[in-house]
Design an enzyme around this catalytic site. Structure first.
Site, PDB file in Angstrom:
ATOM      1  N   LYS A  11      -4.951  55.458  43.905  1.00  0.00           N
ATOM      2  CA  LYS A  11      -5.718  56.128  42.838  1.00  0.00           C
ATOM      3  C   LYS A  11      -4.904  56.187  41.550  1.00  0.00           C
ATOM      4  O   LYS A  11      -5.397  55.856  40.467  1.00  0.00           O
ATOM      5  CB  LYS A  11      -6.069  57.566  43.271  1.00  0.00           C
ATOM      6  CG  LYS A  11      -6.519  58.465  42.113  1.00  0.00           C
ATOM      7  CD  LYS A  11      -6.850  59.868  42.556  1.00  0.00           C
ATOM      8  CE  LYS A  11      -5.697  60.818  42.654  1.00  0.00           C
ATOM      9  NZ  LYS A  11      -5.258  61.439  41.380  1.00  0.00           N
ATOM     10  N   ASN A  12      -3.641  56.608  41.674  1.00  0.00           N
ATOM     11  CA  ASN A  12      -2.856  56.846  40.463  1.00  0.00           C
ATOM     12  C   ASN A  12      -2.349  55.566  39.806  1.00  0.00           C
ATOM     13  O   ASN A  12      -1.872  55.594  38.673  1.00  0.00           O
ATOM     14  CB  ASN A  12      -1.701  57.805  40.766  1.00  0.00           C
ATOM     15  CG  ASN A  12      -2.219  59.211  41.030  1.00  0.00           C
ATOM     16  OD1 ASN A  12      -3.381  59.510  40.752  1.00  0.00           O
ATOM     17  ND2 ASN A  12      -1.380  60.072  41.582  1.00  0.00           N
ATOM     18  N   ARG A  80      -8.217  65.098  34.129  1.00  0.00           N
ATOM     19  CA  ARG A  80      -6.943  65.028  33.423  1.00  0.00           C
ATOM     20  C   ARG A  80      -6.410  63.604  33.287  1.00  0.00           C
ATOM     21  O   ARG A  80      -5.871  63.222  32.261  1.00  0.00           O
ATOM     22  CB  ARG A  80      -5.919  65.862  34.193  1.00  0.00           C
ATOM     23  CG  ARG A  80      -5.499  67.110  33.499  1.00  0.00           C
ATOM     24  CD  ARG A  80      -4.115  67.472  33.960  1.00  0.00           C
ATOM     25  NE  ARG A  80      -3.159  66.515  33.414  1.00  0.00           N
ATOM     26  CZ  ARG A  80      -2.528  66.673  32.276  1.00  0.00           C
ATOM     27  NH1 ARG A  80      -2.690  67.745  31.572  1.00  0.00           N
ATOM     28  NH2 ARG A  80      -1.675  65.762  31.829  1.00  0.00           N
ATOM     29  N   CYS A 104      -4.249  72.865  34.810  1.00  0.00           N
ATOM     30  CA  CYS A 104      -5.075  72.860  36.001  1.00  0.00           C
ATOM     31  C   CYS A 104      -4.402  73.757  37.021  1.00  0.00           C
ATOM     32  O   CYS A 104      -3.369  74.354  36.741  1.00  0.00           O
ATOM     33  CB  CYS A 104      -5.319  71.453  36.518  1.00  0.00           C
ATOM     34  SG  CYS A 104      -3.878  70.714  37.231  1.00  0.00           S
ATOM     35  N   ARG A 109       0.537  71.474  32.614  1.00  0.00           N
ATOM     36  CA  ARG A 109       0.263  70.064  32.339  1.00  0.00           C
ATOM     37  C   ARG A 109       0.093  69.711  30.855  1.00  0.00           C
ATOM     38  O   ARG A 109      -0.963  69.235  30.428  1.00  0.00           O
ATOM     39  CB  ARG A 109      -0.931  69.598  33.172  1.00  0.00           C
ATOM     40  CG  ARG A 109      -0.801  70.018  34.630  1.00  0.00           C
ATOM     41  CD  ARG A 109      -1.634  69.232  35.558  1.00  0.00           C
ATOM     42  NE  ARG A 109      -1.185  67.866  35.707  1.00  0.00           N
ATOM     43  CZ  ARG A 109      -1.768  66.985  36.504  1.00  0.00           C
ATOM     44  NH1 ARG A 109      -2.815  67.340  37.193  1.00  0.00           N
ATOM     45  NH2 ARG A 109      -1.312  65.762  36.602  1.00  0.00           N
ATOM     46  N   PRO A 110       1.133  69.947  30.069  1.00  0.00           N
ATOM     47  CA  PRO A 110       1.071  69.596  28.643  1.00  0.00           C
ATOM     48  C   PRO A 110       1.093  68.075  28.434  1.00  0.00           C
ATOM     49  O   PRO A 110       1.395  67.319  29.359  1.00  0.00           O
ATOM     50  CB  PRO A 110       2.351  70.219  28.082  1.00  0.00           C
ATOM     51  CG  PRO A 110       3.289  70.270  29.227  1.00  0.00           C
ATOM     52  CD  PRO A 110       2.454  70.463  30.466  1.00  0.00           C
ATOM     53  N   ILE A 111       0.763  67.641  27.200  1.00  0.00           N
ATOM     54  CA  ILE A 111       0.853  66.193  26.889  1.00  0.00           C
ATOM     55  C   ILE A 111       1.797  65.948  25.707  1.00  0.00           C
ATOM     56  O   ILE A 111       1.696  64.930  25.027  1.00  0.00           O
ATOM     57  CB  ILE A 111      -0.534  65.556  26.621  1.00  0.00           C
ATOM     58  CG1 ILE A 111      -1.271  66.268  25.470  1.00  0.00           C
ATOM     59  CG2 ILE A 111      -1.389  65.522  27.869  1.00  0.00           C
ATOM     60  CD1 ILE A 111      -2.364  65.405  24.858  1.00  0.00           C
ATOM     61  N   LEU A 113       4.785  65.023  25.555  1.00  0.00           N
ATOM     62  CA  LEU A 113       5.616  63.813  25.615  1.00  0.00           C
ATOM     63  C   LEU A 113       4.802  62.557  25.281  1.00  0.00           C
ATOM     64  O   LEU A 113       5.313  61.628  24.651  1.00  0.00           O
ATOM     65  CB  LEU A 113       6.278  63.679  26.995  1.00  0.00           C
ATOM     66  CG  LEU A 113       7.242  64.826  27.366  1.00  0.00           C
ATOM     67  CD1 LEU A 113       7.643  64.743  28.833  1.00  0.00           C
ATOM     68  CD2 LEU A 113       8.495  64.800  26.478  1.00  0.00           C
ATOM     69  N   ASP A 295       3.182  65.018  45.225  1.00  0.00           N
ATOM     70  CA  ASP A 295       1.846  64.828  45.800  1.00  0.00           C
ATOM     71  C   ASP A 295       1.843  64.834  47.329  1.00  0.00           C
ATOM     72  O   ASP A 295       0.782  64.720  47.947  1.00  0.00           O
ATOM     73  CB  ASP A 295       1.236  63.504  45.285  1.00  0.00           C
ATOM     74  CG  ASP A 295       0.909  63.571  43.797  1.00  0.00           C
ATOM     75  OD1 ASP A 295       0.860  64.681  43.239  1.00  0.00           O
ATOM     76  OD2 ASP A 295       0.715  62.493  43.184  1.00  0.00           O
ATOM     77  N   ILE A 317       8.371  69.815  40.202  1.00  0.00           N
ATOM     78  CA  ILE A 317       7.569  69.093  39.198  1.00  0.00           C
ATOM     79  C   ILE A 317       6.518  70.010  38.568  1.00  0.00           C
ATOM     80  O   ILE A 317       6.404  70.082  37.349  1.00  0.00           O
ATOM     81  CB  ILE A 317       6.891  67.839  39.808  1.00  0.00           C
ATOM     82  CG1 ILE A 317       7.922  66.963  40.529  1.00  0.00           C
ATOM     83  CG2 ILE A 317       6.135  67.046  38.732  1.00  0.00           C
ATOM     84  CD1 ILE A 317       9.000  66.344  39.656  1.00  0.00           C
ATOM     85  N   ARG A 387     -11.923  63.349  45.433  1.00  0.00           N
ATOM     86  CA  ARG A 387     -11.342  62.842  44.191  1.00  0.00           C
ATOM     87  C   ARG A 387     -10.301  61.774  44.498  1.00  0.00           C
ATOM     88  O   ARG A 387     -10.096  60.867  43.707  1.00  0.00           O
ATOM     89  CB  ARG A 387     -10.643  63.984  43.429  1.00  0.00           C
ATOM     90  CG  ARG A 387     -11.568  64.886  42.643  1.00  0.00           C
ATOM     91  CD  ARG A 387     -10.738  65.758  41.729  1.00  0.00           C
ATOM     92  NE  ARG A 387      -9.644  64.961  41.179  1.00  0.00           N
ATOM     93  CZ  ARG A 387      -8.399  65.370  41.027  1.00  0.00           C
ATOM     94  NH1 ARG A 387      -8.067  66.598  41.354  1.00  0.00           N
ATOM     95  NH2 ARG A 387      -7.482  64.596  40.508  1.00  0.00           N
TER      96      ARG A 387
END
Ligand code: EPU
Length: 409
Positions: A11-12, A80, A104, A109-111, A113, A295, A317, A387
């Site tokens: 998925k990722n 996300r 979440c 979960r900032p963005i 970077l 995960d 993490i 998901r």
């Protein structure tokens, strides 16, 4: 659990690869795309940007001939992972506008970077009305450091790599994520004509090219799905064969499971999982790749509830990825949270109960615990599971698990 299970595409890896098809007007064909609500959702986002998408029996064909630079606010906000459309939109159109993804259940979960990387390439970033806007008249290669609070960023690295593929000059990403999903994306980009070296190491070099072309690619097998079935087999004292799973992507998981009394052996293109005897307690700390994956933390916590002795699981993490702990307690597990660690006093016989899934991997942990528990466990809100796991109920049943999907009321 006994028998064979075929591991689906990752998925990722699939999500950013799907986004990368936005970088060219020519058709791209991607094989082994898992049929999940997240990948179907990403296909809808691509369509909303103006692409033509066909998704049939694991093969996705995308043609992004004429695209818009803005994503539908509500569509993008709901997943996300869709933040990774930003890099390709910026690369191809020099403008990207997406809804700012919120936090979440597993953390903030900032963005920052991702945005730092775009800014280093020369983009102007604005946040307005819930949207984040990146625009640039010209993108110029740059050297940047993308390490953050918890180390590298997977989608941040992917995003910058995609934008830099069509920038002028050379981009060097220091403290880049080393995850196999980043390598898979880099391989796809190179098949499209990008010039990328160092993917899989902390320094990635991208030499910008003027244009990318269509390409065909097969997504890597899902290492997190493989780890989940491995742990389910260990929890039920089973012996299973994971078809197509890659040992080289699972070193930290295999090593920790070996310490816990579980053998994972490579046999040709497959992995064979069985217990070596009694389960043993162990300590686990999640880290960026090649460390133990966050995960797989919830699933491992479920296993340790069955393991005599004390196991300590430290999550490095995400700051609040322990939502499964209170649900595991409903099954009789004894787990205490101390800062970033869960202390599991394992070895009790779990007893089935109705539980509530809070996120994707927590759901998998509850299924594993439910399989090992005495009696029946009902896991609610399994849309989280859908998901990221392709037909988990069907695959598990084939392995002998007594599991049934019940229509949500
Ligand atoms: N971070 C920042 N700033 C940023 C980006 C990230 O501080 O701009 C922090 C995060 O808050 C976190 C750490 O860096 O503490 C790592 O986050 P990362 O950016 O690597 O996560 P991601 O790329 O958003 C992907 C996976 C997640 C997986 C993480 C970590 C996808 C679609 N998602 O997220 O997968 O947990 O990497 O390996 O690839 C899942 O599949 O269940 C899942 C949550």
């Amino acid at each position: 659990m006994h028998g064979e299970v075929t591991i689906s595409g990752s998925k990722n890896a699939a999500l950013p690869i799907m986004a990368a098809t936005l970088l060219t007007g020519e058709p791209c064909v991607i094989h082994r795309v898992p049929n999940l609500s997240d990948t179907r959702f990403m296909a809808r986002i691509l369509e909303s940007l103006g692409t033509q998408v066909k998704f049939e029996r694991g093969t996705l064909t995308v043609r992004a001939q004429k695209i818009r630079g803005y994503g539908d606010y509500d569509l993008v906000r709901k997943m996300r992972g869709s933040i990774c459309i930003m890099g390709p939109l910026l690369g191809r159109l020099r403008k990207a506008r997406v809804s700012l993804p919120g936090g979440c259940i597993i953390g903030a979960r900032p963005i920052n970077l991702h945005l730092k990387g775009f800014a280093a390439l020369g983009a102007t970033i604005k946040i307005e009305g819930g949207y984040v806007d990146a625009t640039a008249r010209k993108l110029n290669g740059a050297t940047m450091f993308l390490g953050g609070r918890a180390g590298s960023t997977v989608l941040g690295t992917a995003n910058v790599m995609m934008a830099a593929a069509l920038a002028d000059g050379v981009t060097v990403i220091e403290s880049a994520a080393c995850e196999p999903e980043v390598v898979d994306l880099a391989n796809f980009l190179c098949a499209m004509g990008a010039q990328i070296s160092g993917a899989g190491s902390p320094t990635i070099t991208v030499t910008g090219v003027a244009k990318l072309h269509g390409a065909e690619h097969e997504v890597i097998p899902d290492r997190i799905e493989a780890a989940t079935y491995t742990i389910a087999a260990a929890a039920t004292n089973g012996e299973i064969t994971l078809k197509g799973a890659r040992a080289d992507h699972l070193r930290a998981v295999i090593d920790k499971l070996s310490e816990a009394g579980v053998s994972v052996e490579k046999r040709g293109a497959n992995l064979v999982v069985r217990r070596k005897g009694k389960l043993k307690s162990a300590d686990v700390t999640t880290l960026p790749y090649s460390g133990f994956p966050t995960d797989v933390q919830a699933q491992m916590t479920a296993l340790f509830t069955l393991t005599p002795g004390i196991s300590i699981i430290t999550e490095r993490i995400f700051e609040s990825r322990f939502m499964h702990v209170s649900e595991l307690a409903r099954l009789g597990a004894d787990i205490e949270i101390e800062g970033p660690s869960a202390i599991v006093k394992g070895g009790r016989l779990l007893s089935g109960a109705p539980v509530m899934a809070s996120d994707l991997r927590a759901s998998a942990a509850l299924v594993i615990a439910g399989l090992a528990a005495k009696g029946t466990t009902q896991v609610n809100r399994i849309y989280h599971l859908d998901r990221g796991y392709e037909r988990m109920d069907v695959k598990m049943r084939k392995l002998g698990a007594r599991i049934q999907r019940i229509q949500e009321k």
